[in-house]
Design a protein around this motif. Sequence first.
Motif, PDB file in Angstrom:
ATOM      1  N   GLY A 128      16.349 -10.805 -49.298  1.00  0.00           N
ATOM      2  CA  GLY A 128      15.089 -10.358 -48.708  1.00  0.00           C
ATOM      3  C   GLY A 128      15.051 -10.622 -47.223  1.00  0.00           C
ATOM      4  N   TRP A 129      13.835 -10.647 -46.710  1.00  0.00           N
ATOM      5  CA  TRP A 129      13.623 -10.765 -45.270  1.00  0.00           C
ATOM      6  C   TRP A 129      12.443 -11.698 -44.989  1.00  0.00           C
ATOM      7  N   ALA A 130      12.456 -12.321 -43.815  1.00  0.00           N
ATOM      8  CA  ALA A 130      11.270 -13.035 -43.318  1.00  0.00           C
ATOM      9  C   ALA A 130      10.864 -12.342 -42.026  1.00  0.00           C
ATOM     10  N   TRP A 131       9.567 -12.164 -41.840  1.00  0.00           N
ATOM     11  CA  TRP A 131       9.062 -11.308 -40.770  1.00  0.00           C
ATOM     12  C   TRP A 131       7.977 -11.972 -39.931  1.00  0.00           C
ATOM     13  N   LEU A 132       7.975 -11.616 -38.651  1.00  0.00           N
ATOM     14  CA  LEU A 132       6.794 -11.813 -37.817  1.00  0.00           C
ATOM     15  C   LEU A 132       6.119 -10.446 -37.783  1.00  0.00           C
TER      16      LEU A 132
END
Length: 298
Positions: free
Chosen positions: A131-135
């Motif tokens: 997955g991804w982590a986002w601002l």
Amino acid sequence: MAYKVPDLPYPYDALEPHISEEIMRIHHDKHHQAYVDKANAALAGTQWEDVRPKEMLKRLDELPEDLRGVVRNNAGGQYNHCMFWRSMSPDGGGKPPEDSRLAQAIKDTFKTFGLFKETLTAAAMSQFGSGWAWLVHDGSRVLIVTTSNQDNPITDGLEPLLGIDVWEHAYYLQYENRRAEYVEAWFNVINWDTVMQRYEDAPVPDVSDILLRPVSISGTERAFGTITIDDARTQAAELKALAGWGPMARVGTVARGWSDLAQTLAKRNAQTVADLEPGIVLASAIELWVVPPERSMV
Ligand SMILES: [Fe+2]
């Protein structure tokens, strides 16, 4: 018009030692290409063929069921990776300039850049599996979210500003299972110029009607957008004097809201409310009951 994998905006080895040439070659030429090939195969000959990936991810619900999963994963893979390559630079790292609007927005939410970094790192570490982590920007402030697989926050109405790929294909060849080391290294290649530009381009609520709303300051009717620091202080002082009188009990809360507005204007060097960012104007207007509290974002 079929999707294409864009060329990297820098050589494959440009992000070394933080991200190896080998990873960049496989990630870009093989993994990204596979998303593009699958998306093209699924969309060929459908009415969705010419819709841009970002648009498609916003409208996933409208897709026929047999197409939705494959588009979500592969148009998502295309959009996320195009963003990802441009989010990095051999000249990256550090932090956005102190006087930038993005730096201010990060401070508003996280207090310090250090706490922002800790929070994004914790989010990247907490994402279980791929997955991804986002601002992201929600129309009024910046936040951190995570997504699974190739989901993008745009599907939830949030504008992505910066995302870190935490699929193993993004780091395993170099960092093996040490995701924390990869995340730490990735901070050295963040292209803050690109992230700042995305912040400037992020959709914000239309507050033009709110700026024209009448408010009464010392008995004179004024447009909310013309309120100055002195006006806000005056209003806070007058309401504070009224607070606590039975039915006027909640006036104290509104008085504090006017004090907060005066502080915000001072902190941002704004002459009037109209000089503030739309998200702040909307939040203040709701707090001060200039508009009904149920008014929604964007
Ligand atoms: Fe990836």
